[in-house]
Design a protein around this motif. Structure first.
Motif, PDB file in Angstrom:
ATOM      1  N   ALA A  18      14.898 -14.135  11.980  1.00  0.00           N
ATOM      2  CA  ALA A  18      14.325 -12.963  11.321  1.00  0.00           C
ATOM      3  C   ALA A  18      14.528 -13.087   9.821  1.00  0.00           C
ATOM      4  CB  ALA A  18      14.963 -11.677  11.838  1.00  0.00           C
ATOM      5  N   GLY A  19      13.655 -12.413   9.094  1.00  0.00           N
ATOM      6  CA  GLY A  19      13.776 -12.364   7.640  1.00  0.00           C
ATOM      7  C   GLY A  19      13.281 -11.026   7.136  1.00  0.00           C
ATOM      8  N   ALA A  20      13.694 -10.674   5.934  1.00  0.00           N
ATOM      9  CA  ALA A  20      13.335  -9.367   5.391  1.00  0.00           C
ATOM     10  C   ALA A  20      13.256  -9.442   3.876  1.00  0.00           C
ATOM     11  CB  ALA A  20      14.375  -8.317   5.805  1.00  0.00           C
ATOM     12  N   ALA A  21      12.548  -8.488   3.315  1.00  0.00           N
ATOM     13  CA  ALA A  21      12.475  -8.348   1.862  1.00  0.00           C
ATOM     14  C   ALA A  21      12.476  -6.873   1.510  1.00  0.00           C
ATOM     15  CB  ALA A  21      11.221  -9.021   1.305  1.00  0.00           C
ATOM     16  N   VAL A  22      13.126  -6.553   0.405  1.00  0.00           N
ATOM     17  CA  VAL A  22      13.083  -5.203  -0.149  1.00  0.00           C
ATOM     18  C   VAL A  22      11.992  -5.163  -1.206  1.00  0.00           C
ATOM     19  CG1 VAL A  22      14.322  -3.464  -1.498  1.00  0.00           C
ATOM     20  CG2 VAL A  22      15.514  -4.730   0.306  1.00  0.00           C
ATOM     21  N   LEU A  23      11.041  -4.248  -1.017  1.00  0.00           N
ATOM     22  CA  LEU A  23       9.971  -4.045  -1.981  1.00  0.00           C
ATOM     23  C   LEU A  23      10.273  -2.825  -2.838  1.00  0.00           C
ATOM     24  CD1 LEU A  23       6.705  -4.610   0.134  1.00  0.00           C
ATOM     25  CD2 LEU A  23       8.095  -6.296  -1.088  1.00  0.00           C
ATOM     26  N   THR A  24       9.960  -2.914  -4.128  1.00  0.00           N
ATOM     27  CA  THR A  24      10.197  -1.801  -5.039  1.00  0.00           C
ATOM     28  C   THR A  24       8.988  -1.583  -5.937  1.00  0.00           C
ATOM     29  OG1 THR A  24      11.266  -3.288  -6.644  1.00  0.00           O
ATOM     30  CG2 THR A  24      12.704  -2.127  -5.098  1.00  0.00           C
ATOM     31  N   SER A  33       0.819  -1.201   0.000  1.00  0.00           N
ATOM     32  CA  SER A  33       0.000   0.000   0.000  1.00  0.00           C
ATOM     33  C   SER A  33       0.864   1.267   0.000  1.00  0.00           C
ATOM     34  CB  SER A  33      -0.925   0.014   1.222  1.00  0.00           C
ATOM     35  OG  SER A  33      -1.834  -1.059   1.180  1.00  0.00           O
ATOM     36  N   LEU A  34       1.968   1.241   0.743  1.00  0.00           N
ATOM     37  CA  LEU A  34       2.849   2.402   0.786  1.00  0.00           C
ATOM     38  C   LEU A  34       3.467   2.678  -0.578  1.00  0.00           C
ATOM     39  CD1 LEU A  34       4.521   1.660   4.227  1.00  0.00           C
ATOM     40  CD2 LEU A  34       3.059   3.614   3.707  1.00  0.00           C
ATOM     41  N   ILE A  35       3.837   1.622  -1.281  1.00  0.00           N
ATOM     42  CA  ILE A  35       4.391   1.814  -2.617  1.00  0.00           C
ATOM     43  C   ILE A  35       3.308   2.279  -3.585  1.00  0.00           C
ATOM     44  CG2 ILE A  35       5.312   0.546  -4.600  1.00  0.00           C
ATOM     45  CD1 ILE A  35       7.246  -0.793  -2.723  1.00  0.00           C
ATOM     46  N   ALA A  36       2.103   1.757  -3.438  1.00  0.00           N
ATOM     47  CA  ALA A  36       1.003   2.231  -4.276  1.00  0.00           C
ATOM     48  C   ALA A  36       0.736   3.714  -4.033  1.00  0.00           C
ATOM     49  CB  ALA A  36      -0.260   1.425  -3.997  1.00  0.00           C
ATOM     50  N   GLY A  37       1.071   4.197  -2.834  1.00  0.00           N
ATOM     51  CA  GLY A  37       0.889   5.602  -2.497  1.00  0.00           C
ATOM     52  C   GLY A  37       1.997   6.514  -2.999  1.00  0.00           C
ATOM     53  N   GLY A  38       3.005   5.949  -3.649  1.00  0.00           N
ATOM     54  CA  GLY A  38       4.010   6.791  -4.281  1.00  0.00           C
ATOM     55  C   GLY A  38       5.439   6.544  -3.873  1.00  0.00           C
ATOM     56  N   ARG A  39       5.684   5.750  -2.845  1.00  0.00           N
ATOM     57  CA  ARG A  39       7.067   5.481  -2.455  1.00  0.00           C
ATOM     58  C   ARG A  39       7.673   4.449  -3.390  1.00  0.00           C
ATOM     59  NH1 ARG A  39       4.294   6.817   2.189  1.00  0.00           N
ATOM     60  NH2 ARG A  39       5.336   8.440   3.427  1.00  0.00           N
ATOM     61  N   GLN A  40       8.971   4.514  -3.569  1.00  0.00           N
ATOM     62  CA  GLN A  40       9.637   3.695  -4.583  1.00  0.00           C
ATOM     63  C   GLN A  40      10.274   2.419  -4.039  1.00  0.00           C
ATOM     64  OE1 GLN A  40       9.539   4.464  -8.034  1.00  0.00           O
ATOM     65  NE2 GLN A  40       7.957   5.736  -7.077  1.00  0.00           N
ATOM     66  N   ALA A  41      10.666   2.417  -2.764  1.00  0.00           N
ATOM     67  CA  ALA A  41      11.329   1.232  -2.208  1.00  0.00           C
ATOM     68  C   ALA A  41      11.205   1.242  -0.690  1.00  0.00           C
ATOM     69  CB  ALA A  41      12.801   1.186  -2.604  1.00  0.00           C
ATOM     70  N   GLY A  42      11.131   0.057  -0.094  1.00  0.00           N
ATOM     71  CA  GLY A  42      11.039  -0.038   1.353  1.00  0.00           C
ATOM     72  C   GLY A  42      11.385  -1.424   1.839  1.00  0.00           C
ATOM     73  N   LEU A  43      11.473  -1.545   3.156  1.00  0.00           N
ATOM     74  CA  LEU A  43      11.804  -2.817   3.800  1.00  0.00           C
ATOM     75  C   LEU A  43      10.602  -3.367   4.546  1.00  0.00           C
ATOM     76  CD1 LEU A  43      15.319  -2.088   5.361  1.00  0.00           C
ATOM     77  CD2 LEU A  43      14.766  -4.119   4.004  1.00  0.00           C
ATOM     78  N   VAL A  44      10.336  -4.659   4.379  1.00  0.00           N
ATOM     79  CA  VAL A  44       9.384  -5.366   5.231  1.00  0.00           C
ATOM     80  C   VAL A  44      10.150  -6.481   5.934  1.00  0.00           C
ATOM     81  CG1 VAL A  44       7.305  -4.774   3.958  1.00  0.00           C
ATOM     82  CG2 VAL A  44       8.613  -6.757   3.252  1.00  0.00           C
ATOM     83  N   ILE A  45       9.919  -6.613   7.234  1.00  0.00           N
ATOM     84  CA  ILE A  45      10.734  -7.487   8.077  1.00  0.00           C
ATOM     85  C   ILE A  45       9.818  -8.280   9.000  1.00  0.00           C
ATOM     86  CG2 ILE A  45      12.645  -7.554   9.751  1.00  0.00           C
ATOM     87  CD1 ILE A  45      13.279  -4.634   8.902  1.00  0.00           C
ATOM     88  N   GLY A  46      10.183  -9.503   9.296  1.00  0.00           N
ATOM     89  CA  GLY A  46       9.463 -10.302  10.283  1.00  0.00           C
ATOM     90  C   GLY A  46      10.438 -11.090  11.129  1.00  0.00           C
ATOM     91  N   GLY A  47      10.153 -11.185  12.418  1.00  0.00           N
ATOM     92  CA  GLY A  47      11.041 -11.956  13.274  1.00  0.00           C
ATOM     93  C   GLY A  47      10.432 -12.210  14.635  1.00  0.00           C
ATOM     94  N   ASP A  48      10.925 -13.234  15.310  1.00  0.00           N
ATOM     95  CA  ASP A  48      10.483 -13.543  16.670  1.00  0.00           C
ATOM     96  C   ASP A  48      11.594 -14.226  17.433  1.00  0.00           C
ATOM     97  OD1 ASP A  48       7.657 -12.778  17.287  1.00  0.00           O
ATOM     98  OD2 ASP A  48       7.296 -13.817  15.404  1.00  0.00           O
TER      99      ASP A  48
END
Length: 337
Positions: free
Chosen positions: A176-182, A131-146
């Motif tokens: 933990a794991g992460a992905a870069v969204l673009t 949703s953040l990228i649909a709002g105009g941002r070009q790249a970001g990090l999503v992360i999950g961990g426990d």
């Protein structure tokens, strides 16, 4: 919604793997019981299983996974415009672990979100990032961990732990794991075609509980972690099938056109039962829980990390996630472009 893309993934598992023989010796349990009942072979702990000393925090693991993902993406940290972290086990209630991770990465002046959820939180993070990228941002990090050190103390007398609680000691691990969204295809060029995120727990008893104590009840003897394994075994397989059909139907994809399937992960035995009850299809199953233990919000990212090298142009993959804490249906559909 406009497609977003996974440019790269990263993972972090602490210390050395702890195998069933080692864990059985520490708990005074049977290795054969662990092998047969759980099926998980190894797991990783951010604390010393013998002394209980905490050797690494959730923020440590998440920052490591995120940095790895950014390096693999071909981007630099200055390109990152948001950070979303999902966890059920934050290091502290405040400040959020998400802000600690952002600080360790050297990020500043950007939106930072933390989602409190079980394993479906990883998909919720993906949904929010989309949703953040649909709002105009070009790249970001999503992360999950426990991490588990607050809920599974090795300093207890294992002989006095009820079997319903003892099983948690062999199911769970840290990671933990992460992905870069673009916004545009970058790096691995994996398009996120659909994300499903739906709570279905109205009027239903929770299948999992993670408690916390404050100053007024810190001496309580109630369990910090509880699982209703009978409910999980009964409800998760049909819910997983529902998620699969919903994703396929929404995209108009055929079951036979799916190259890879990422099933829900609780333990190796439970994953096998879920897969047995899914519709028959030729998709290759991508599972990691037998090697990592149940790492909660890290698991979908650990699966993605295993999937990425296998994908070729045009390949499609479906990920399924069922959170039993209050019955959340989650999943995603990917396509290599």
């Amino acid at each position: 919604m406009t497609d977003v893309h996974i440019a790269a993934t990263g993972t972090a598992l602490p210390g050395d793997p702890v195998d069933n023989a080692t864990l059985a010796g520490l708990l005074g349990a049977s290795k054969e019981w662990i092998d047969l009942f759980v099926g998980t072979r190894t797991r990783y702990f951010g604390w010393d299983p013998v002394t209980g000393e905490v050797r690494g925090s959730l923020a440590d693991l998440c920052a490591e996974a995120a940095a790895q993902a950014v390096r693999a993406s071909g981007l630099v940290l200055a390109d990152i415009e948001f950070l979303v972290l999902a966890t059920a086990t934050p290091d502290t209630l405040l400040p959020t672990t998400a802000t600690e991770v952002a600080d360790r990465l050297g990020l500043d002046h950007l939106p930072v979100y933390q989602i409190q959820a079980g394993c479906s939180g990883a998909v919720q993070a993906l949904d929010l990032g989309r949703s953040l990228i649909a709002g105009g941002r070009q790249a970001g990090l999503v992360i999950g961990g426990d991490v588990t050190h607050r809920f599974l103390s090795p300093r207890q007398d294992a002989a006095k732990i009820p079997s319903s609680e003892l099983v948690n000691y062999v199911l769970f691990g840290d990671g933990a794991g992460a992905a870069v969204l673009t916004a545009e295809p970058e790096g691995e060029r994996i398009a996120v075609r659909s994300v499903l995120n739906s709570w279905t727990g109205r009027g239903r008893r929770p299948g999992q509980l993670l408690d916390w104590y404050g100053t007024t009840d810190r001496d309580s003897d109630r369990p910090m972690l509880a699982e209703d394994y009978k409910a999980i075994e009964e409800h998760v397989p049909p819910i997983a099938s529902e998620i699969l059909w919903d994703l396929l139907g929404g995209l108009g994809w055929d079951l036979d056109g799916i190259g890879f399937l990422l099933p829900p992960q609780l333990s190796e035995r439970m994953t096998a039962r879920i897969v047995e009850r899914l519709p028959d299809c030729p998709a290759r199953k991508v599972s990691c829980v037998a090697d990592t233990g149940n790492t909660g919000n890290a698991l979908p990212f650990l699966q993605l990390d295993r999937l990425v090298p296998e994908l070729a142009g045009g390949d499609r993959a479906i990920g399924l996630c069922v959170e039993s804490s209050r019955w959340i249906r989650a999943g995603f559909a990917l396509e290599k472009v």
